[in-house]
Motif scaffolding. Structure first.
Motif, PDB file in Angstrom:
ATOM      1  N   MET A 126       2.673  11.954  -8.142  1.00 31.25           N
ATOM      2  CA  MET A 126       3.744  11.322  -8.914  1.00 31.25           C
ATOM      3  C   MET A 126       3.104  10.709 -10.158  1.00 31.25           C
ATOM      4  SD  MET A 126       6.918  11.514  -7.860  1.00 31.25           S
ATOM      5  CE  MET A 126       7.965  10.081  -8.083  1.00 31.25           C
ATOM      6  N   VAL A 160      -2.896   4.988 -11.232  1.00 26.80           N
ATOM      7  CA  VAL A 160      -3.068   3.633 -11.762  1.00 26.80           C
ATOM      8  C   VAL A 160      -4.534   3.249 -11.592  1.00 26.80           C
ATOM      9  CG1 VAL A 160      -2.391   1.211 -11.500  1.00 26.80           C
ATOM     10  CG2 VAL A 160      -0.721   3.021 -11.090  1.00 26.80           C
ATOM     11  N   LYS A 200      11.630  11.876  -3.765  1.00 30.35           N
ATOM     12  CA  LYS A 200      10.351  11.491  -4.386  1.00 30.35           C
ATOM     13  C   LYS A 200      10.439  10.090  -4.991  1.00 30.35           C
ATOM     14  CE  LYS A 200       9.050  16.263  -5.451  1.00 30.35           C
ATOM     15  NZ  LYS A 200       8.978  17.306  -6.487  1.00 30.35           N
ATOM     16  N   GLU A 201      11.550   9.800  -5.632  1.00 32.68           N
ATOM     17  CA  GLU A 201      11.666   8.480  -6.257  1.00 32.68           C
ATOM     18  C   GLU A 201      11.821   7.385  -5.200  1.00 32.68           C
ATOM     19  OE1 GLU A 201      14.481   8.489  -9.468  1.00 32.68           O
ATOM     20  OE2 GLU A 201      13.564  10.245 -10.392  1.00 32.68           O
ATOM     21  N   GLN A 233       8.445   6.706  -3.921  1.00 36.53           N
ATOM     22  CA  GLN A 233       7.675   5.884  -4.862  1.00 36.53           C
ATOM     23  C   GLN A 233       8.066   4.415  -4.760  1.00 36.53           C
ATOM     24  OE1 GLN A 233       6.180   6.712  -9.192  1.00 36.53           O
ATOM     25  NE2 GLN A 233       8.276   6.014  -9.312  1.00 36.53           N
ATOM     26  N   ARG A 234       9.359   4.140  -4.636  1.00 36.98           N
ATOM     27  CA  ARG A 234       9.775   2.742  -4.476  1.00 36.98           C
ATOM     28  C   ARG A 234       9.179   2.142  -3.208  1.00 36.98           C
ATOM     29  NH1 ARG A 234      14.433   4.701  -6.620  1.00 36.98           N
ATOM     30  NH2 ARG A 234      15.408   5.201  -4.641  1.00 36.98           N
ATOM     31  N   LEU A 285       5.407   1.592  -3.901  1.00 38.13           N
ATOM     32  CA  LEU A 285       5.025   0.562  -4.868  1.00 38.13           C
ATOM     33  C   LEU A 285       5.282  -0.851  -4.347  1.00 38.13           C
ATOM     34  CD1 LEU A 285       6.206   2.163  -8.234  1.00 38.13           C
ATOM     35  CD2 LEU A 285       3.863   1.892  -7.404  1.00 38.13           C
ATOM     36  N   ARG A 286       6.309  -1.014  -3.525  1.00 38.33           N
ATOM     37  CA  ARG A 286       6.658  -2.367  -3.085  1.00 38.33           C
ATOM     38  C   ARG A 286       5.835  -2.806  -1.875  1.00 38.33           C
ATOM     39  NH1 ARG A 286      13.236  -1.602  -3.689  1.00 38.33           N
ATOM     40  NH2 ARG A 286      13.162  -1.106  -5.917  1.00 38.33           N
ATOM     41  N   PRO A 317      -0.412  -0.771  -5.927  1.00 32.55           N
ATOM     42  CA  PRO A 317      -1.361  -1.766  -6.450  1.00 32.55           C
ATOM     43  C   PRO A 317      -0.750  -3.151  -6.630  1.00 32.55           C
ATOM     44  CG  PRO A 317      -0.811  -0.081  -8.099  1.00 32.55           C
ATOM     45  CD  PRO A 317      -0.258   0.392  -6.804  1.00 32.55           C
ATOM     46  N   GLY A 318       0.560  -3.224  -6.822  1.00 26.97           N
ATOM     47  CA  GLY A 318       1.216  -4.523  -6.914  1.00 26.97           C
ATOM     48  C   GLY A 318       2.075  -4.819  -5.701  1.00 26.97           C
ATOM     49  N   MET A 326       3.165  -5.770  -1.649  1.00 23.32           N
ATOM     50  CA  MET A 326       2.919  -6.984  -0.881  1.00 23.32           C
ATOM     51  C   MET A 326       1.678  -6.882   0.003  1.00 23.32           C
ATOM     52  SD  MET A 326       5.248  -9.104   1.799  1.00 23.32           S
ATOM     53  CE  MET A 326       6.748  -8.958   0.863  1.00 23.32           C
ATOM     54  N   LEU A 361      -1.455  -7.383  -2.153  1.00 19.55           N
ATOM     55  CA  LEU A 361      -1.529  -8.773  -2.606  1.00 19.55           C
ATOM     56  C   LEU A 361      -2.318  -9.617  -1.613  1.00 19.55           C
ATOM     57  CD1 LEU A 361      -0.131 -10.568  -4.828  1.00 19.55           C
ATOM     58  CD2 LEU A 361       1.677 -10.981  -3.162  1.00 19.55           C
TER      59      LEU A 361
END
Lengths: 445, 183
Positions: free
Chosen positions: A179, A183, A349-350, A353-354, A357-358, A362-363, A365, A368
């Motif tokens: 995708m 990063v 696919k989207e 990705q959500r 990412l959540r 890299p960002g 939870m 973190l």
């Protein structure tokens, strides 16, 4: 004490994470000689496509030539060493140096030397100045390269890990695709800290990621009960030392599914998963909660499952690759790829990705809170007293071996364990040419 | 690769000066909420359908430089996900196990070069501004995230509501003590 002491346990000197001299030795012993992941074929689909990457810790160009072959070569002019490609991604017919204009083909061959006859006379052998090329192999679209042209093949180096890679990356007819670009992030921690965690540390999860648990980012037994026959509250997990420092942790949802249920993947792709995999690999991928592990030295993979990405019932799955590239002993650059089945819908696919990412992005939870641990290891051990301490890795040494499975490698029937971390560190010690080996090769079946 | 996410654009001209002034103040107070980690109050400033996107920074040879890969995201959040997974970590019930938020990373947002343009929707604007989020973790580890915001905002009574935020980061390598941040 020895850097890794296995007399009566498994103690590891904190120096191996925080001592600059040991890191300098790692660069020679490990980062010049291993097979390294450098990208995915879907990043360079057309002739002339290139991306710039690290190979070990050296900058390389990864490009596809006019015949479709992938080449990996040092991103440094053979004349005066100037970096040739300055972009992260592009398409080109050749790589030309900005200093004196020497130009190289997509195979790394030196094609043109500016004012050649005037400057070098009539007999210059340009082949002496080809770019330093790496040996390249691909597996299920993943491009690996090594500077070591005489060492083992990728297949030999991966050993038993190939079986698990087939399950993870070979299950779809048309494979995976990225995708977009990876990063890049940096963390002030040693490269091994997250690598060993991702090798299969199922022990930290309930503590470090307690908020994720509270917020329902992990599926609960109740969440998944409607999708199969519940087998109890516990998520069964196993950990595998594949040999050569490669490891995997496999955790399943607490349900049985008949026929195999690949929850989170589009149902129209389930048939090809079952068709492409051996029975033991189907057993890995069906009703999987999470699988993650590491390919020695610094590639980690993770496939995770999220129950409610866009609200209740919107299950999804995501596959992530991370590469930990040391800048020095206390600073690591991390490259992050998100992979999706090429034949999945754009909507899926989207959503994937959500979900990624959540949580494990890299960002996300998970990262973190994970980072707090890796940063804390570095921050608390820079002094002479801290450096003289050791970390212990004995968790799960009493766990039973798993029996009756097709899975290769040394499989243990538990995942709250440091079984895989010991596998990673044992190979680290072997590669650093230390003496006694903690878990001899003979025990890695 | 497919260009899935690009920054919002408008053919509209510059908004009137009072809109610039009012929005400049709005952003200053927004920054205060974010710097003080008052996310519950900050959520009142964004629409129900708010989206927060950051594409993957990417260096290419092209001029002008887009600065990002439109086929890849680095952050993809909504008002709901920020409420449930970011703000909820800071409550009394959860803060003890929200390891990365205790102690919180200290931030200061520096905003400049606000440009507001009208759009084809009434009372709706495209606001572009430069942002630097200076961060210090545990009082010692410093870093920043610097980039350009592309906000779509609409008038909401005497104030504004942020409909979407798209941030183009400057650095290709994100090197910040806290990546999970509203830039």
């Amino acid at each position: 004490m020895a850097l890794i002491d296995t007399d009566g346990g498994f103690r590891v000197s904190r120096r191996i994470y925080h001592d600059p001299e040991i890191h300098r030795r790692e660069l020679d012993s490990i980062f010049k000689k291993s097979w390294f992941f450098v990208g995915h074929v879907s990043e360079i689909p057309e002739p002339g496509d290139y991306v710039t990457r690290p190979l070990g810790v050296d900058p390389v160009i990864v490009n596809r030539d006019r015949d479709g072959r992938v080449h990996v070569m040092l991103n440094s002019c053979s004349h005066r060493g100037v970096k040739l490609c300055r972009s992260g991604r592009g398409n080109t017919k050749a790589h030309r140096c900005s200093y004196h204009g020497w130009a190289y083909g997509l195979d790394g061959a030196c094609r043109a030397v500016t004012y050649e006859k005037e400057v070098y006379g009539p007999d210059l052998d340009k082949s002496r100045f080809n770019l330093r090329s790496a040996r390249v192999e691909t597996l299920h679209g993943l491009i690996f390269a090594t500077w070591d042209h005489r060492g083992p093949s990728l297949s030999d180096a991966l050993g038993h890990m190939t079986y698990y890679f087939d399950a993870l990356f070979g299950k779809f007819d048309n494979g995976f695709e990225v995708m977009g670009s990876p990063v890049r992030t940096r963390i002030r921690a040693n490269w091994k800290a997250e690598t060993e965690n991702l090798s299969g540390d199922g022990y930290h999860t309930m503590i470090t990621h307690e908020t994720a648990l509270r917020f329902g980012l992990f599926p609960s037994p109740e969440d998944v009960a409607p999708y199969g026959d519940p087998i109890g509250p516990k998520f069964p997990g196993r950990t595998v030392q594949c040999g050569n420092g490669h490891t995997i942790r496999i955790q399943h949802l607490p349900i049985e599914t008949h026929p195999p249920g690949f929850l989170g993947y589009p149902e129209e792709l389930w048939g090809e998963i079952e068709r492409n995999l051996k029975p033991g690999q189907v057993d890995i991928m069906a009703r999987t909660s999470v699988t993650h592990g590491s390919v020695f030295p610094n590639l980690s993979f993770l496939e995770n499952f999220k129950t409610a990405t866009d609200g209740p019932g919107s299950m999804c799955r995501y596959t992530r690759l991370t590469l930990k590239v040391p800048v020095d002993e206390g600073l690591t650059e991390i490259w992050w790829w998100h992979l999706v089945p090429a034949d999945a819908s754009e909507t899926w696919k989207e959503r994937s990705q959500r979900a990624y990412l959540r949580t494990n992005g890299p960002g996300g939870m998970f990262e973190l809170d994970d980072n707090e641990n890796f940063l804390g290891m570095a921050e608390a051990n820079s002094g002479p007293v801290g450096l003289d301490q050791s970390y212990n890795y004995v968790a799960g040494t009493h766990h039973p071996d798993a029996h009756g499975l097709e899975w290769p490698g040394h499989v243990q029937d538990a995942d709250r364990s440091e079984h895989t971390l010991r596998g990673f560190l044992t190979e680290w010690r072997r590669r650093m040419e230390l003496t006694a080996v903690a878990e001899p090769a003979a025990s890695i079946r | 690769m497919k260009a899935r996410w690009v920054h919002p654009t408008t053919t509209g001209g510059p908004a009137p000066l009072p809109v610039h002034q009012q929005l400049g103040l709005f952003y200053a107070y927004e920054a205060e909420l974010l710097d003080e980690w008052r996310l519950d109050e900050w959520l009142d400033l964004v629409d129900e359908g708010f989206t927060y996107l950051i594409p993957v920074p990417l260096v290419t040879d092209h001029h002008p430089q887009l600065g990002y890969d439109p086929s890849a995201l680095f952050m993809d959040e909504t008002r709901e996900s920020i409420s449930e997974n970011w703000a909820a970590r800071l409550t009394d019930d959860n803060i003890a196990v929200s390891w990365a938020d205790r102690p919180p990373v200290r931030t200061r947002r520096f905003l400049s070069a606000l440009r507001v343009r009208s759009t084809d929707r009434p009372d709706t604007y495209l606001a572009r501004l430069n942002v630097r989020v200076a961060m210090v973790r545990h009082g010692t580890q410093s870093g920043d995230m610097t980039g350009e915001r592309f906000d779509v905002v609409r008038r909401a009574g005497d104030s504004f509501s942020i409909m979407s935020r798209f941030v183009v980061l400057l650095d290709a390598v994100v090197d910040a003590p806290r990546i999970r941040t509203i830039v």
